[in-house]
Structures are given as structure tokens and as C-alpha cells.
Enzyme design. Sequence first.
Site, PDB file in Angstrom:
ATOM      1  CB  THR A   1      -2.333  18.923  36.176  1.00 41.36           C
ATOM      2  OG1 THR A   1      -1.351  19.825  36.684  1.00 41.36           O
ATOM      3  CG2 THR A   1      -2.699  19.345  34.769  1.00 41.36           C
ATOM      4  CB  THR A   2      -4.507  23.247  38.686  1.00 42.44           C
ATOM      5  OG1 THR A   2      -5.648  22.468  39.054  1.00 42.44           O
ATOM      6  CG2 THR A   2      -4.933  24.701  38.522  1.00 42.44           C
TER       7      THR A   2
END
Length: 275
Positions: free
Chosen positions: A60-61
Site C-alpha cells: 500500500t501507500t
Amino acid sequence: MASAEYLDESPIEFGQIRVVQSSSAMPSQDSMEPTFSLPIGLPLSSSHSVPLPFPMSHGTTTLAFIFQGGVLAAADTRSSCSGLVACPAAQKILPIHSHLVGTTSGTSADCALWKRILARELRLYQLRHGRRLSTGGAAKLLSHMLQPFKGTELSVGGQQCFGRERSGPSLYYVCSDGTRLKGTLFSVGSGSPYAYSVLDQGVQWGLTVQEAVSIAREAVFRATYRDAYSGNCVDLYHITSKGWTRRNREDLKEEGVHPQWRVSFSTLTVETARE
């Protein structure tokens, strides 16, 4: 003193059920229903781990930073499982109460569960003491609850708690091993190295809200361009002294070159040409 006494209490009582097995007594043919009992605590470390059928790779970011307008948080919306996109519209920024939100990185189920537990404990604290627990206290409480699960398969890769208090905005990073850090800029997830490359150059205290939003979107876009586990759309939350506000979900796109980045890029080009 009230906060210290409150932290001594155990909030981890889920009320799950388990089967009570007895070697001396066998179930009769008339009653084949298993017997259940409610445990007082939940020692997850004593439960047997179940091997996974394949590696559950995920990424994820998520990011958050402080500026003169409050705190801005951003995250992509792709939820991945190994090489598959499990959900292209996942919610990775979870509101906890009116002035506190958290970004999630790790297993979605674990993050959602601990968000509910933290929200419950903060609400109980407010009812008992007539005031909300501070952002630092909330981060410390979450850290204390997660620390006993260090070394287990609990996957809360990064939980950022931030809010706006009388002393100003605050930002904390809490991990599933109990780590708790205070800072002004954090990015968590597999795409965080790429997001940091944009945030380190563009984030400043004197940013306007529109400039902060543009930098956050650009950081998430650059991360998703390089990280296969991040992508789809971007969610943005702005937290001020009046509470949090959510901007409309937007598709990832390039924001254009920031003036400061244009100068650095041109300087780098000149130096490379001279060499």
C-alpha cells in the site's frame, strides 16, 4: 493519574467462543452439539498458527504530514492479495472520532479490527473522564495494546494517528510490534520510498491547503507508478481544529512539476552535461 490507571486496564476482551474438549466425557448420540465457553482473556500467542496456502503478499501507500493548515493524510485505494487486486476501492484512511483519523497498512481485517477497538476505548475514556484522550495518549494506548502481540502473525504494518489539539497538530506512527514515534511526516507501505522522494522535496510548514493537496496527490501517484501493489484512486483527509474533512475520491494523475522540483531538475541536467 487517571490516564495511567486507565492504561493498566486490559481492553483486549473480545468475548470470542471456543470449544471445550474433554477426554473423559464423550458426547452422547442424543446431544451432539459442542459445548462453548467464554474466555476471560484472549491469549492469541497460544493458538496454533494455520499455514497459508500461498504467500499473502500485500502492499500500500499511505502518508501524512503536518503544515500550517493542519494535518493532511492521503492513501491509495488498491487492496492486493498476492498477485491479485482484491479490491480497487478499499478505504485505508479510517476516522476514529471527530478530530482523529488513522491510516492503515497491513492486513485489512487486522487494521479494521484494531481501529474499532481503539475507537471503543477512546469513547469509554471520554464517558468516564468527561474529556477526550489526547492524540499522544491515543497513540500510547494503541501501542500498549499491540505490544503483547509482537512476534505473532498480527499484521498492522503502520497505524498513523493524527489530530489537531490546543498545542497544535500532532502526528504519530504506531506499528504492530508496539513501536510509537512522533514526527511531522510519515509514509508507510510498500510504496513509501517513492512517496518520500516527493514529500522530502515539497513538504514545508508554510504550504497552503491547495499546495499540500497537490503534493500529497503527486506523492501517491509517483508511488503507484513504481509500486505494483498500490494504485487505482487516492483518498485525502484534512484535519484542522474544527475536525476532519474528506475530499472527494479522485483518480491518480500527474500533478505537474513543482517550481522547486523544476529548478532541481534543471540543475541536475546542467551538472550531468558538464560531466
